[in-house]
Design an enzyme around this catalytic site. Structure first.
Site, PDB file in Angstrom:
ATOM      1  N   SER A  16       0.860  -1.183   0.000  1.00 51.84           N
ATOM      2  CA  SER A  16       0.000   0.000   0.000  1.00 51.84           C
ATOM      3  C   SER A  16       0.892   1.228   0.000  1.00 51.84           C
ATOM      4  O   SER A  16       2.055   1.169   0.424  1.00 51.84           O
ATOM      5  CB  SER A  16      -0.884   0.013   1.253  1.00 51.84           C
ATOM      6  OG  SER A  16      -1.532   1.257   1.419  1.00 51.84           O
TER       7      SER A  16
ATOM      8  N   TYR B 274      -2.303  -1.569  10.375  1.00 52.84           N
ATOM      9  CA  TYR B 274      -2.265  -1.556   8.910  1.00 52.84           C
ATOM     10  C   TYR B 274      -0.989  -0.879   8.424  1.00 52.84           C
ATOM     11  O   TYR B 274      -0.277  -1.408   7.562  1.00 52.84           O
ATOM     12  CB  TYR B 274      -3.489  -0.821   8.368  1.00 52.84           C
ATOM     13  CG  TYR B 274      -3.609  -0.865   6.863  1.00 52.84           C
ATOM     14  CD1 TYR B 274      -4.193  -1.959   6.230  1.00 52.84           C
ATOM     15  CD2 TYR B 274      -3.137   0.175   6.076  1.00 52.84           C
ATOM     16  CE1 TYR B 274      -4.306  -2.014   4.847  1.00 52.84           C
ATOM     17  CE2 TYR B 274      -3.246   0.134   4.696  1.00 52.84           C
ATOM     18  CZ  TYR B 274      -3.831  -0.955   4.084  1.00 52.84           C
ATOM     19  OH  TYR B 274      -3.929  -0.998   2.711  1.00 52.84           O
TER      20      TYR B 274
ATOM     21  N   LYS C  22       2.030  -2.891   6.461  1.00 51.93           N
ATOM     22  CA  LYS C  22       2.301  -2.540   5.064  1.00 51.93           C
ATOM     23  C   LYS C  22       3.737  -2.055   4.882  1.00 51.93           C
ATOM     24  O   LYS C  22       4.367  -2.347   3.862  1.00 51.93           O
ATOM     25  CB  LYS C  22       1.295  -1.497   4.576  1.00 51.93           C
ATOM     26  CG  LYS C  22      -0.119  -2.041   4.451  1.00 51.93           C
ATOM     27  CD  LYS C  22      -0.193  -3.257   3.516  1.00 51.93           C
ATOM     28  CE  LYS C  22      -1.613  -3.747   3.310  1.00 51.93           C
ATOM     29  NZ  LYS C  22      -1.705  -4.896   2.382  1.00 51.93           N
TER      30      LYS C  22
END
Length: 275
Positions: free
Chosen positions: A141, A154, A158
């Site tokens: 991401s 998250y 990532k």
């Protein structure tokens, strides 16, 4: 790598970017195993592919954070089509809002967004090194380069996914193992809307941060760019070119970038309060 005639596995293939990747791969002449935790969703995707390209795809319901299930997935691909040439580690979860409330949420996010990549690569590398060829595509991401407003887990996982993809390329790139790392911003998927549907102001700000920073692309648009990058054997895939400019500004003056991110977060939170 030319994908025509190759065997690919796509995780998180029941919807979104994964489903779009499977369609692009089949259309380009590859044979594909579509894996998803939601086996019914994977089956539905394969039914659509079979309608246009019979016999080119199979569906597998699998939890790809589990080494045993990843191994079974690879074995299924080999039994159906032959040795796996390309592995798209695309499955992902949004993670808890903020710092989370317990270790279970973090453990799941780490398992799916990072350890699933490590476990798959560990299983695939011996065969790829023996054959002198293989391709690992990591869906990370822009949050892995720039940090995510909203979810600590998250953002951290990532970043780690980007780091693992880099390590794979550095360590095995001269042995025939190619690696690409996908780092998009907004893509119209269920994951994109997780924050705004969380009922939490920080979660809502997370979605608003992504959707206001650049165009929200379709999964098909992203899949097309991914296949072009694989064809070129290019490491970093940036569907949103502005991410590179942001990344350069971050590296040029880290403290200024952090201060700017804090200000941006405050504006987003103020917008959540007003809405």
């Amino acid at each position: 790598m030319q994908v025509a005639g190759k065997i690919a596995v796509v995780t998180g293939g029941g919807a979104g970017i994964g489903a779009a990747l499977a369609a692009r791969l089949v259309g380009a002449g590859a044979r594909v195993v579509v894996a998803d935790l939601d086996g019914a969703a994977a089956t539905e995707v394969v039914a659509g592919l079979d309608a246009e390209h019979p016999g080119t795809a199979v569906a597998v319901g699998a939890d790809v954070s589990d080494t045993v299930q990843i191994e079974a997935l690879i074995t299924r691909a080999e039994a159906e089509f032959g040795p796996v040439d390309l592995y798209f580690a695309n499955a992902g979860v949004a993670g808890p809002v903020g710092i989370g409330v317990d270790d279970k949420d973090w453990a799941l996010t780490i398992d799916v967004n990072l350890q699933a990549h490590v476990r798959a690569a560990r299983l695939l590398l011996p065969g790829w090194l023996e054959r002198g060829e293989g391709y690992f595509v990591s869906t990370a991401s822009a949050a892995g380069l720039l940090t995510q407003i909203g979810s600590a887990a998250y953002s951290v996982t990532k970043h780690a996914a980007v780091g693992f993809a880099e390590w794979l390329s550095v360590t095995y790139g001269d042995s025939g193992v190619r690696v690409s790392c996908l780092c998009p911003m907004g893509v119209e998927t269920k994951l994109l809307r997780a924050g705004e549907n969380s009922g939490d102001a920080l979660g809502e700000a997370a979605t608003r941060a992504v959707t206001s920073a650049g165009a929200v692309l379709t999964p098909a648009e992203v899949a097309e760019l991914v296949l072009a990058a694989v064809d070129d054997e290019r490491f970093l895939i940036l569907p949103h070119p502005e991410v590179l400019d942001m990344y350069r500004r971050k590296g040029a003056d880290y403290d200024r970038w952090l201060a700017g991110m804090r200000q941006y977060q405050q504006r987003l939170l103020a917008g959540s309060a007003d809405s």
